[in-house]
Design a protein around this motif. Structure first.
Motif, PDB file in Angstrom:
ATOM      1  N   ASN A 119       0.884  -0.897  -0.208  1.00 47.89           N
ATOM      2  CA  ASN A 119       0.222  -0.060   0.009  1.00 47.89           C
ATOM      3  C   ASN A 119       1.071   1.293   0.157  1.00 47.89           C
ATOM      4  O   ASN A 119       2.135   1.142   0.869  1.00 47.89           O
ATOM      5  CB  ASN A 119      -0.726  -0.360   1.502  1.00 47.89           C
ATOM      6  CG  ASN A 119      -1.922  -0.597   1.137  1.00 47.89           C
ATOM      7  OD1 ASN A 119      -1.974  -2.191   1.778  1.00 47.89           O
ATOM      8  ND2 ASN A 119      -3.217  -0.355   0.451  1.00 47.89           N
ATOM      9  N   ILE A 167       1.423   5.475   0.212  1.00 43.66           N
ATOM     10  CA  ILE A 167       0.803   6.810   0.545  1.00 43.66           C
ATOM     11  C   ILE A 167       1.730   7.934   0.295  1.00 43.66           C
ATOM     12  O   ILE A 167       3.031   7.984   0.056  1.00 43.66           O
ATOM     13  CB  ILE A 167       0.909   7.343   1.843  1.00 43.66           C
ATOM     14  CG1 ILE A 167      -0.350   6.271   2.761  1.00 43.66           C
ATOM     15  CG2 ILE A 167      -0.109   8.330   2.646  1.00 43.66           C
ATOM     16  CD1 ILE A 167      -0.226   5.883   3.960  1.00 43.66           C
ATOM     17  N   LYS A 188      -3.263   8.071   8.189  1.00 46.45           N
ATOM     18  CA  LYS A 188      -3.094   6.590   6.679  1.00 46.45           C
ATOM     19  C   LYS A 188      -2.220   5.896   6.862  1.00 46.45           C
ATOM     20  O   LYS A 188      -3.363   4.768   7.195  1.00 46.45           O
ATOM     21  CB  LYS A 188      -3.341   7.756   5.674  1.00 46.45           C
ATOM     22  CG  LYS A 188      -4.471   8.662   5.158  1.00 46.45           C
ATOM     23  CD  LYS A 188      -3.067   9.120   3.774  1.00 46.45           C
ATOM     24  CE  LYS A 188      -5.083   9.414   3.067  1.00 46.45           C
ATOM     25  NZ  LYS A 188      -6.744   8.767   2.665  1.00 46.45           N
ATOM     26  N   TRP A 231      -3.794   3.561  10.398  1.00 45.11           N
ATOM     27  CA  TRP A 231      -5.182   3.132  10.392  1.00 45.11           C
ATOM     28  C   TRP A 231      -4.578   1.531   9.103  1.00 45.11           C
ATOM     29  O   TRP A 231      -5.121   0.614   9.709  1.00 45.11           O
ATOM     30  CB  TRP A 231      -6.036   3.844   9.433  1.00 45.11           C
ATOM     31  CG  TRP A 231      -6.763   3.108   9.187  1.00 45.11           C
ATOM     32  CD1 TRP A 231      -8.306   3.985   9.942  1.00 45.11           C
ATOM     33  CD2 TRP A 231      -7.508   2.670   8.113  1.00 45.11           C
ATOM     34  NE1 TRP A 231      -9.347   3.169   9.356  1.00 45.11           N
ATOM     35  CE2 TRP A 231      -8.936   2.221   7.782  1.00 45.11           C
ATOM     36  CE3 TRP A 231      -6.961   2.285   6.703  1.00 45.11           C
ATOM     37  CZ2 TRP A 231     -10.075   1.559   7.534  1.00 45.11           C
ATOM     38  CZ3 TRP A 231      -7.658   1.341   5.640  1.00 45.11           C
ATOM     39  CH2 TRP A 231      -9.008   1.115   6.550  1.00 45.11           C
ATOM     40  N   LEU A 232      -3.918   1.837   7.609  1.00 45.76           N
ATOM     41  CA  LEU A 232      -3.333   0.838   7.486  1.00 45.76           C
ATOM     42  C   LEU A 232      -2.480   0.047   8.009  1.00 45.76           C
ATOM     43  O   LEU A 232      -2.942  -1.647   8.006  1.00 45.76           O
ATOM     44  CB  LEU A 232      -2.195   0.800   6.118  1.00 45.76           C
ATOM     45  CG  LEU A 232      -3.464   1.895   4.989  1.00 45.76           C
ATOM     46  CD1 LEU A 232      -2.482   2.541   4.154  1.00 45.76           C
ATOM     47  CD2 LEU A 232      -4.340   0.800   4.305  1.00 45.76           C
ATOM     48  N   THR A 286      -1.214  -6.644   2.982  1.00 46.52           N
ATOM     49  CA  THR A 286      -1.419  -5.059   2.885  1.00 46.52           C
ATOM     50  C   THR A 286      -1.999  -5.379   0.768  1.00 46.52           C
ATOM     51  O   THR A 286      -1.595  -6.572   0.662  1.00 46.52           O
ATOM     52  CB  THR A 286      -0.055  -4.513   2.724  1.00 46.52           C
ATOM     53  OG1 THR A 286       1.134  -5.720   2.893  1.00 46.52           O
ATOM     54  CG2 THR A 286      -0.377  -4.224   4.422  1.00 46.52           C
ATOM     55  N   LYS A 346      -7.927  -1.894   0.527  1.00 50.64           N
ATOM     56  CA  LYS A 346      -7.769  -0.298   0.187  1.00 50.64           C
ATOM     57  C   LYS A 346      -8.253   0.085   1.393  1.00 50.64           C
ATOM     58  O   LYS A 346      -8.424  -0.250   2.573  1.00 50.64           O
ATOM     59  CB  LYS A 346      -9.512  -0.542   0.111  1.00 50.64           C
ATOM     60  CG  LYS A 346     -10.081  -1.777  -1.081  1.00 50.64           C
ATOM     61  CD  LYS A 346      -9.303  -1.528  -2.378  1.00 50.64           C
ATOM     62  CE  LYS A 346      -9.195  -2.798  -3.146  1.00 50.64           C
ATOM     63  NZ  LYS A 346      -9.165  -2.767  -4.730  1.00 50.64           N
ATOM     64  N   ASP A 347      -7.594   1.986   0.599  1.00 51.98           N
ATOM     65  CA  ASP A 347      -7.649   2.901   2.082  1.00 51.98           C
ATOM     66  C   ASP A 347      -8.800   2.971   2.839  1.00 51.98           C
ATOM     67  O   ASP A 347      -9.093   4.441   1.562  1.00 51.98           O
ATOM     68  CB  ASP A 347      -6.225   3.616   1.447  1.00 51.98           C
ATOM     69  CG  ASP A 347      -6.165   4.936   2.794  1.00 51.98           C
ATOM     70  OD1 ASP A 347      -6.418   5.198   3.921  1.00 51.98           O
ATOM     71  OD2 ASP A 347      -5.553   5.400   2.190  1.00 51.98           O
ATOM     72  N   SER A 402      -9.502   4.653   5.490  1.00 51.34           N
ATOM     73  CA  SER A 402      -8.629   5.589   6.198  1.00 51.34           C
ATOM     74  C   SER A 402     -10.027   7.199   6.511  1.00 51.34           C
ATOM     75  O   SER A 402     -10.221   7.622   7.749  1.00 51.34           O
ATOM     76  CB  SER A 402      -7.856   5.894   6.658  1.00 51.34           C
ATOM     77  OG  SER A 402      -7.392   7.280   5.484  1.00 51.34           O
TER      78      SER A 402
END
Length: 259
Positions: free
Chosen positions: A203, A205, A221, A224-225, A235, A240-241, A243
């Motif tokens: 994932n 960011i 974020k 949360w992940l 992952t 899915k993000d 957050s």
């Protein structure tokens, strides 16, 4: 003036984006200020790629946060080779591999890797502040030594995380500079890191910088992940993000200000 604005509906939008829109024209070409601005942005992007990585300074900032820092490097011996051979940036050097083997750390929930990537400027500016914003959100998790990696690509974190016995690895890395963002930091989170994984297992960011995603928002974020990855045991494309949903008011709550 009113007719001119109607003919150029892009002008007012230029104030809301760093993208190059509504540049105007001077005859058949661009205005001089725009040509010079483009040249400056291009130079800043090149500088971000080639600026030497101040690994020791980054390590000092991270140690000031109470974390141990460990210097490693990829198999790319220099910057020129790193840029020509992305595959070498994804593997540890023999020296770094031996250092990690001798370390024999206790298994940890999370390993952090800080790598120069394609913008050491991004790492210099944003890595330590992001980690500082993240740490209070990791209560109850064990964090291994932070690997400060020279000439690193994202996949280098797989080998480092596996060597550190980490359940998760987060790679903080300088992103490829754009003509409006030469100092953007990205974070790549991988569950059960091991050599041979692809980007489908991660994932991401991205765009962490002053003009993009702020430290607190990025830390939220990422935390949360991490929590969801530990809960689901995965992952990547399957995670899915969502957050942003965690910050929405509960059902039935009013959005109107209190009187």
């Amino acid at each position: 003036p009113a007719r001119a604005r109607a003919r150029d509906p892009w002008t007012h939008l230029a104030a809301h984006t760093p993208a190059r829109i509504a540049l105007g024209r001077a005859g058949p070409g661009l205005p001089t200020r725009e040509v010079l601005g483009f040249a400056l942005s291009h130079a800043q992007a090149r500088d971000a790629v080639h600026t030497p990585f101040a690994a020791d300074e980054v390590a000092q900032k991270i140690e000031a946060l109470g974390l141990a820092a460990l210097a490693v490097e990829s198999a790319a011996p220099d910057r020129a080779t790193y840029l020509r051979r992305p595959d070498l940036g994804r593997r540890l050097s023999d020296r770094a591999r031996a250092v990690l083997a001798e370390l024999k750390p206790a298994p940890c929930d999370l390993a952090l890797v800080v790598a120069d990537g394609l913008s050491s400027a991004a790492v210099h500016a944003h890595a330590a502040p992001l980690i500082a914003a993240l740490l209070p959100r990791l209560e109850g998790l064990s964090v291994g030594p932070v690997a400060i990696a020279r000439q690193g690509r994202v996949a280098l974190g797989d080998e480092i995380g596996e060597a550190l016995g980490a359940r998760l690895v987060a790679v903080l890395i300088g992103e490829r500079p754009g003509l409006s963002a030469p100092d953007s930091l990205g974070v790549y989170l991988t569950f059960a890191p091991r050599v041979g994984l692809t980007d489908a297992a991660r994932n991401c960011i991205s765009n962490i910088r002053g003009e993009g995603l702020g430290y607190d928002e990025a830390a939220f974020k990422l935390a949360w992940l991490i929590a969801e990855a530990r809960r689901l045991g995965l992952t990547g494309v399957a995670l899915k993000d969502e957050s942003d949903l965690a910050r929405l008011p509960p059902a039935g709550a009013t959005l109107l200000p209190k009187r």
